[in-house]
Design an enzyme around this catalytic site. Structure first.
Site, PDB file in Angstrom:
ATOM      1  N   SER A   1       7.201   0.051   2.408  1.00  0.00           N
ATOM      2  CA  SER A   1       7.216   0.253   3.854  1.00  0.00           C
ATOM      3  C   SER A   1       7.576  -1.084   4.488  1.00  0.00           C
ATOM      4  CB  SER A   1       5.836   0.712   4.339  1.00  0.00           C
ATOM      5  OG  SER A   1       5.726   0.574   5.741  1.00  0.00           O
TER       6      SER A   1
ATOM      7  N   ASN B   1       3.284  11.739   1.397  1.00  0.00           N
ATOM      8  CA  ASN B   1       3.784  11.166   0.146  1.00  0.00           C
ATOM      9  C   ASN B   1       4.217  12.241  -0.839  1.00  0.00           C
ATOM     10  OD1 ASN B   1       3.511   8.477   0.896  1.00  0.00           O
ATOM     11  ND2 ASN B   1       1.398   8.337   0.178  1.00  0.00           N
TER      12      ASN B   1
ATOM     13  N   GLU C   1      -3.339  -7.209  -2.157  1.00  0.00           N
ATOM     14  CA  GLU C   1      -4.793  -7.034  -2.235  1.00  0.00           C
ATOM     15  C   GLU C   1      -5.105  -5.854  -3.159  1.00  0.00           C
ATOM     16  OE1 GLU C   1      -7.074  -4.739  -0.441  1.00  0.00           O
ATOM     17  OE2 GLU C   1      -5.414  -3.373  -0.057  1.00  0.00           O
TER      18      GLU C   1
ATOM     19  N   GLN D   1       0.820  -1.214   0.000  1.00  0.00           N
ATOM     20  CA  GLN D   1       0.000   0.000   0.000  1.00  0.00           C
ATOM     21  C   GLN D   1       0.855   1.266   0.000  1.00  0.00           C
ATOM     22  OE1 GLN D   1      -2.972   0.286   3.127  1.00  0.00           O
ATOM     23  NE2 GLN D   1      -2.988   2.500   3.039  1.00  0.00           N
TER      24      GLN D   1
ATOM     25  N   GLU E   1      26.590   5.287  -8.639  1.00  0.00           N
ATOM     26  CA  GLU E   1      27.400   6.164  -7.801  1.00  0.00           C
ATOM     27  C   GLU E   1      26.838   6.328  -6.395  1.00  0.00           C
ATOM     28  OE1 GLU E   1      28.818   9.862  -9.382  1.00  0.00           O
ATOM     29  OE2 GLU E   1      28.802   9.084 -11.430  1.00  0.00           O
TER      30      GLU E   1
ATOM     31  N   GLY F   1       2.860  -6.334   6.159  1.00  0.00           N
ATOM     32  CA  GLY F   1       3.238  -7.679   5.741  1.00  0.00           C
ATOM     33  C   GLY F   1       3.727  -7.743   4.307  1.00  0.00           C
ATOM     34  N   THR F   2       3.038  -7.034   3.396  1.00  0.00           N
ATOM     35  CA  THR F   2       3.435  -7.042   1.987  1.00  0.00           C
ATOM     36  C   THR F   2       4.740  -6.276   1.793  1.00  0.00           C
ATOM     37  OG1 THR F   2       1.099  -7.112   1.336  1.00  0.00           O
ATOM     38  CG2 THR F   2       2.687  -6.497  -0.357  1.00  0.00           C
TER      39      THR F   2
ATOM     40  N   SER G   1       0.813   2.057  12.589  1.00  0.00           N
ATOM     41  CA  SER G   1      -0.438   1.553  12.015  1.00  0.00           C
ATOM     42  C   SER G   1      -0.664   0.088  12.374  1.00  0.00           C
ATOM     43  CB  SER G   1      -0.425   1.715  10.490  1.00  0.00           C
ATOM     44  OG  SER G   1       0.650   0.993   9.928  1.00  0.00           O
TER      45      SER G   1
ATOM     46  N   ASN H   1       7.331   8.292   8.826  1.00  0.00           N
ATOM     47  CA  ASN H   1       6.166   9.174   8.766  1.00  0.00           C
ATOM     48  C   ASN H   1       6.174  10.236   9.860  1.00  0.00           C
ATOM     49  OD1 ASN H   1       5.015   8.022   6.487  1.00  0.00           O
ATOM     50  ND2 ASN H   1       3.884   6.480   7.655  1.00  0.00           N
TER      51      ASN H   1
END
Length: 455
Positions: A145, A233, A77, A11, A259, A149-150, A184, A211
Site C-alpha cells: 500500500s 483482501n 513492526e 501491513q 508480457e 510509511g512502510t 486510514s 479500498n
C-alpha cells in the site's frame, strides 16, 4: 523453470499476500503445512492435458515433498508477521522469509525509506537466497500500500536496490492506492505522491486498486453491508489469482511475466494499469446464474466492476487491454466476444494505437476460499487495462496533496527524518506531469504531433 518471487511489504502487503497464498494453495492442492493433497497433481493433469509442473514457478518443492512459497514477507513492526507465524499457514512459509523490525514507520515515507537499513539488508539477503533456489528467475511481484510509511517508503528503498541488483528482471507491482472516503491516515496523499515519484524508474508495470472501489463491490454485488479488510483482501486475491494463473498452471495462450509490460505499457512512465474481475457473485446467486463468455466479457468493462475509483471512465480511452479467462472457455468464444465488443464501439481506444486485446485462456477454473462471501464459478475473467482515465486518479491525490502542502501541514515530520522540502515539490511536479501525460494520451494526435516535432 521460470520462477517468480513475490515480495509482500507492510501491513497491507503482508495481509494481502497471505490471502493470495491461501488461495494459491487451494488451487494447487497444497495443504497449510506445505504438503500436497494426494492426487492433486493428477487432477490438474486431467484438466490441462499433461503433467502440470508450472506451479513450481511460485512454489519451491523440497526433497521431503513440502512446497514452500517463493515469497518474502517484511514489515517494520512485528504485529502482522506474528499473526502469520501463529496463523493457519504458519507452517507453509520459510521462517527466514518472515521478516520484521521492532518499530513501525509512523505513516512517514521518509522514515520508511531511510530509517531501516539493517532490515533492508536482511530483506535483500533473503531475496538473494530465494533467487539462488531459482534456475531461471523471471522477476518479482511486489504487493504494498502506498498510504502508509512502510508500504511507501520501505518499498521505494527496496525497489531501488532490486533495480540495481536485478536490472534485467521484470518487476510488477500491485498497489493499494489511497481512498479519501476510506482513509486510514491524514498524510496518505504525501506518501502516495512521494512513493510514486521514487518508484517511477524501478517498476515495469503497476496494477492499481483502492479500498473504496473494492468496498463498493462487496456491498453492491455480495451484499456485505460493512466489509472488512478480510473481505477486501479476499477479492483482490481472487483477481491476483487470475492474473498469475497463466504463470502457475499449464494451459493455452499463457502469459509470460514479461508480457505484461510489453502489452500494457506504451511508454515507460505510463505504466499504471486498472483492473476488473467478473463474475463477483454470492454462492446463492451462482447456483441460479451462469454468464456466457460474451456476458462475462461485457461485465469486465462495466465501470462498477473496476477496482480503482475513476470519476468518469467514459471521458478517457483505452491504450491497451489484457483479458485473462479461466475455466470453461474456448478460444472461439473469446474471439466472438471480443469481436462483439469491437462492433459495439463501446470500448474506445486511442487513435494512435491499434484496437488490440491481449487474451489468455486457462482451463483451470477459479477457486473460492471456504466460508468466503463470493462463489467459485465455471468460468471467470479478469481484465487489466492501461486507460487515459488514470489521469483522474492522479488528479485526486495531487489535489489532496496540495491542500496540505499549501499550509506545509505535517511537513516537519518528514524533514525531521532527513527529507528536504524541495523533495516534496519535485515529487509533486513529477505527479503533475504524469497526470498531464495520461490526459494528453487521450488526444488522437499525440503521437503524430510528437513525431512531427522530432522530425
Amino acid at each position: 523453470m521460470r520462477e517468480v518471487i513475490t515480495i509482500n511489504i507492510g501491513q497491507a502487503g503482508c495481509q494481502l499476500g497471505n490471502k493470495c497464498w491461501e488461495l494459491f494453495c487451494l488451487e494447487h492442492g497444497i495443504q497449510p503445512d506445505g504438503t500436497a493433497i494426494a492426487n492433486s497433481n493428477e487432477k490438474r493433469s486431467v484438466i490441462t492435458g499433461g503433467i502440470d509442473t508450472a506451479y513450481n514457478a511460485f512454489f519451491q518443492e523440497l526433497q521431503n515433498g513440502r512446497h514452500v512459497p517463493r515469497a518474502i514477507f517484511v514489515d517494520t513492526e512485528p504485529t502482522v508477521i506474528d499473526e502469520i507465524k501463529t496463523g493457519e499457514y504458519s507452517g507453509l512459509y520459510h521462517p527466514e522469509h518472515l521478516i520484521c523490525g521492532k518499530e513501525d514507520a509512523s505513516s512517514n515515507f521518509a522514515k520508511g525509506k531511510t530509517g531501516y537499513e539493517p532490515l533492508l539488508n536482511q530483506t535483500m539477503d533473503a531475496i538473494r537466497k530465494a533467487t539462488e533456489n531459482c534456475t531461471g528467475l523471471q522477476g518479482f511481484f511486489i504487493y504494498n500500500s502506498v498510504g502508509g510509511g512502510t508500504g511507501s517508503g520501505f518499498t521505494a528503498a527496496l525497489c531501488e536496490k532490486l533495480a540495481d541488483k536485478y536490472t534485467k528482471k521484470t518487476k510488477l507491482n500491485t498497489v493499494i492506492w489511497p481512498s479519501p472516503k476510506l482513509s486510514s491516515g491524514v498524510v496518505e496523499p504525501y506518501n502516495a505522491v512521494l512513493n510514486t515519484h521514487a518508484m517511477m524508474k524501478f517498476v515495469n508495470c503497476t496494477f492499481m486498486v483502492d479500498n473504496e472501489s473494492i468496498y463498493k463491490i462487496c456491498q453492491k454485488q455480495l451484499g456485505v453491508h460493512s466489509p472488512s479488510y478480510f473481505h477486501l483482501n479476499q477479492l483482490i486475491a481472487q483477481a491476483m489469482s487470475s492474473i498469475t494463473a497463466s504463470l502457475r498452471f499449464e494451459g493455452t495462450l499463457n502469459v509470460d511475466l514479461n508480457e505484461f509490460p510489453t502489452n500494457l505499457v506504451p511508454f515507460p512512465r505510463d505504466h499504471f494499469a486498472m483492473m476488473s474481475y467478473a463474475p463477483i457473485v454470492t454462492p446463492e446467486k451462482a447456483i441460479r446464474q451462469t454468464l456466457s463468455v460474451q456476458e462475462l466479457t461485457s461485465s469486465l468493462f462495466d465501470p462498477n466492476s473496476l477496482m480503482i475509483q475513476c470519476d468518469d471512465i467514459n471521458k478517457g480511452k483505452f491504450m491497451s487491454c489484457c483479458m485473462m479467462y479461466r475455466g470453461d472457455v474456448s478460444s472461439r468464444e473469446v474471439n466472438l466476444a471480443v469481436s462483439g465488443i469491437k462492433k459495439q464501439n463501446t470500448v474506445p481506444f486511442v487513435g494512435w494505437c491499434p484496437c488490440s486485446f491481449k487474451c489468455g485462456i486457462n482451463s483451470q477454473p477459479a477457486t473460492a476460499v471456504p466460508g468466503s462471501s463470493y462463489a467459485s464459478t465455471a468460468r471467470s475473467a479478469c481484465m487489466i487495462a492501461n486507460h487515459t482515465a488514470m489521469c483522474q486518479v492522479f488528479q485526486k491525490v495531487n489535489q489532496n496533496f496540495d491542500l496540505m502542502f499549501g499550509k506545509r501541514a505535517f511537513v516537519h515530520h518528514y524533514v525531521g527524518e532527513g527529507m528536504e522540502e524541495n523533495e516534496f515539490t519535485d515529487a509533486r511536479q513529477d505527479l503533475y506531469e504524469l497526470e498531464v501525460d495520461y490526459a494528453n494520451l487521450a488526444l488522437d494526435n499525440t503521437i503524430e504531433g510528437e513525431s512531427m516535432t522530432a522530425q
